[in-house]
Scaffold this motif. Structure first.
Motif, PDB file in Angstrom:
ATOM      1  N   SER A  59      -3.815 -23.916  77.621  1.00  0.00           N
ATOM      2  CA  SER A  59      -4.562 -24.810  76.728  1.00  0.00           C
ATOM      3  C   SER A  59      -5.996 -24.340  76.494  1.00  0.00           C
ATOM      4  CB  SER A  59      -4.562 -26.230  77.292  1.00  0.00           C
ATOM      5  OG  SER A  59      -5.293 -26.297  78.503  1.00  0.00           O
ATOM      6  N   SER A  60      -6.522 -23.547  77.415  1.00  0.00           N
ATOM      7  CA  SER A  60      -7.899 -23.053  77.274  1.00  0.00           C
ATOM      8  C   SER A  60      -7.939 -21.531  77.304  1.00  0.00           C
ATOM      9  CB  SER A  60      -8.783 -23.616  78.397  1.00  0.00           C
ATOM     10  OG  SER A  60      -8.259 -23.258  79.679  1.00  0.00           O
ATOM     11  N   TYR A  61      -6.874 -20.924  76.837  1.00  0.00           N
ATOM     12  CA  TYR A  61      -6.704 -19.474  76.906  1.00  0.00           C
ATOM     13  C   TYR A  61      -7.745 -18.746  76.058  1.00  0.00           C
ATOM     14  CZ  TYR A  61      -4.342 -14.944  76.426  1.00  0.00           C
ATOM     15  OH  TYR A  61      -4.032 -13.605  76.436  1.00  0.00           O
ATOM     16  N   CYS A  89      -0.572 -25.311  74.604  1.00  0.00           N
ATOM     17  CA  CYS A  89      -1.177 -23.992  74.384  1.00  0.00           C
ATOM     18  C   CYS A  89      -1.984 -23.939  73.091  1.00  0.00           C
ATOM     19  CB  CYS A  89      -0.092 -22.916  74.371  1.00  0.00           C
ATOM     20  SG  CYS A  89       1.049 -22.998  72.981  1.00  0.00           S
ATOM     21  N   ASN A  90      -3.053 -23.144  73.119  1.00  0.00           N
ATOM     22  CA  ASN A  90      -3.827 -22.935  71.902  1.00  0.00           C
ATOM     23  C   ASN A  90      -3.190 -21.809  71.087  1.00  0.00           C
ATOM     24  OD1 ASN A  90      -4.726 -20.505  73.095  1.00  0.00           O
ATOM     25  ND2 ASN A  90      -6.631 -21.440  73.815  1.00  0.00           N
ATOM     26  N   ASP A  91      -3.682 -21.615  69.862  1.00  0.00           N
ATOM     27  CA  ASP A  91      -3.077 -20.631  68.955  1.00  0.00           C
ATOM     28  C   ASP A  91      -3.222 -19.216  69.489  1.00  0.00           C
ATOM     29  OD1 ASP A  91      -2.364 -22.651  67.241  1.00  0.00           O
ATOM     30  OD2 ASP A  91      -4.104 -22.417  65.925  1.00  0.00           O
ATOM     31  N   GLU A  92      -4.333 -18.931  70.161  1.00  0.00           N
ATOM     32  CA  GLU A  92      -4.553 -17.581  70.696  1.00  0.00           C
ATOM     33  C   GLU A  92      -3.481 -17.215  71.717  1.00  0.00           C
ATOM     34  OE1 GLU A  92      -6.828 -19.890  70.437  1.00  0.00           O
ATOM     35  OE2 GLU A  92      -8.358 -19.078  69.073  1.00  0.00           O
ATOM     36  N   PHE A  93      -3.174 -18.162  72.617  1.00  0.00           N
ATOM     37  CA  PHE A  93      -2.140 -17.871  73.617  1.00  0.00           C
ATOM     38  C   PHE A  93      -0.787 -17.684  72.938  1.00  0.00           C
ATOM     39  CE2 PHE A  93       1.390 -19.212  76.265  1.00  0.00           C
ATOM     40  CZ  PHE A  93       1.245 -18.347  77.336  1.00  0.00           C
TER      41      PHE A  93
END
Length: 334
Positions: A59-61, A89-93
């Protein structure tokens, strides 16, 4: 309407968890997911004591974290990367994990913990289709009493310990609200109690907890013992019990009794159809003594009203609970 994505990978129970390049640990039962992840760590550690263990929060990747941790080390140690909150999860992860799954590192095990929900569905579908050599550990929530009874019984079987069926039922009833608490209670008995585990053993360890459970309240009320039911209810509430699961226990009990009213088939035959264990059916049949069809209907209606009241429809949920107990202890007579 589109059907579910095809699952092409191996799906295992938590107690059969094993390493793979990518391990998807799915499902709502967190303590089972923790056990599965711990089992994978132990297997990898036993194979190579130099195992490097790292943790990521999806979530904070931050971009690049996964590739940095999965990169081959100078001395070639195997790596275990545990990723939590994949359902947030965020988009980056998501982008980097999808890319990593196309060519995972052979010396790295990535464990993805997904607790449920639609976030990350593209990743789950990709892994389940076979990308990345993944396996899935399914940690479904222990919802029914039957699920919890089977789980607890298996805890003692794995440990090579014997427990009386009635003692096991009492233990499950005492900790029915939380799978993790039930698991801890089983492990405490396995570690601390000597010999076979009897009703007395469970009573000695958890007697106070058992007396304050919703099951004790409902059993007393269904049998017409109003005084006992009210005393146990107040004890449960003073011990911090939540009114909502107490009402749910009443609802479950009375619904099963209603389904069995006038039913002549055996408990073994009915178990699958009703989603209850044979012992639960036998117990519910005994509880029907003194009840009428009208009384059951009245009681179920009051329980439904109480459910709404304890969830915010009433300013005095405790009064609503006590009124429900009064009605049930009167065999549904209002």
């Amino acid at each position: 309407m589109a059907g579910k994505a095809k699952i092409a990978i191996e799906q295992l129970s938590w107690n059969n968890a094993k390493p793979a390049p990518i391990v998807l640990v799915s499902g709502a039962e967190g303590f089972l997911a923790d056990r599965a992840t711990q089992r994978i760590r132990e297997i990898l550690r036993d194979a190579d004591a130099s195992l490097e263990v790292s943790d990521l929060d999806a979530s904070s990747y931050a971009p690049g974290e996964l590739l940095t941790l999965a990169s081959p080390s100078l001395f070639g140690e195997p790596r275990l990367i545990r990723v939590s909150d994949v359902e947030k999860c965020n988009d980056e992860f998501l982008l980097e994990m999808l890319d990593y799954a196309e060519s995972p590192d052979t010396d790295t095990t990535v464990v993805l913990r997904h607790g449920g929900g639609v976030r990350g569905k593209k990743l789950l579908d990709t892994l389940r289709a076979g990308t990345g050599g993944a396996v899935e550990i399914v940690c479904a929530e222990l919802k029914s009493d039957n699920d919890k009874f089977d789980f607890a019984g298996n805890e003692f079987r794995i440990a090579g310990r014997k427990i009386a069926p009635s003692a096991l039922r009492s233990l499950v009833q005492a900790f029915s609200g939380s799978g993790s608490e039930l698991a801890n209670a089983c492990q405490q008995l396995i570690a601390d109690a000597d010999g076979d585990i009897s009703d007395r053993t469970v009573e000695d360890y958890y007697g106070g907890r058992i007396e304050a459970t919703a099951f004790k309240v409902v059993d007393s009320a269904v049998a017409g013992r109003l005084g006992d039911a009210l005393v146990t209810l107040r004890h449960a509430l003073q011990s911090g019990a939540d009114p909502v699961p107490i009402v749910a226990t009443f609802a479950s009990k009375l619904r099963l009794m209603a389904k069995l009213y006038g039913e002549r088939r055996g408990s073994g035959e009915l178990a699958g159809a009703l989603g209850a264990a044979p012992w639960q059916i036998d117990r519910a049949r005994k509880d029907l003594s003194g009840w009428s069809e009208t009384g059951l209907g009245n009681a179920i209606e009051v329980i439904a009203q109480t459910d709404a009241n304890v969830k915010g429809a009433s300013r005095d949920p405790i009064y609503a609970l006590e009124r429900m107990v009064n009605v049930v202890a009167s065999y549904g007579r209002r």
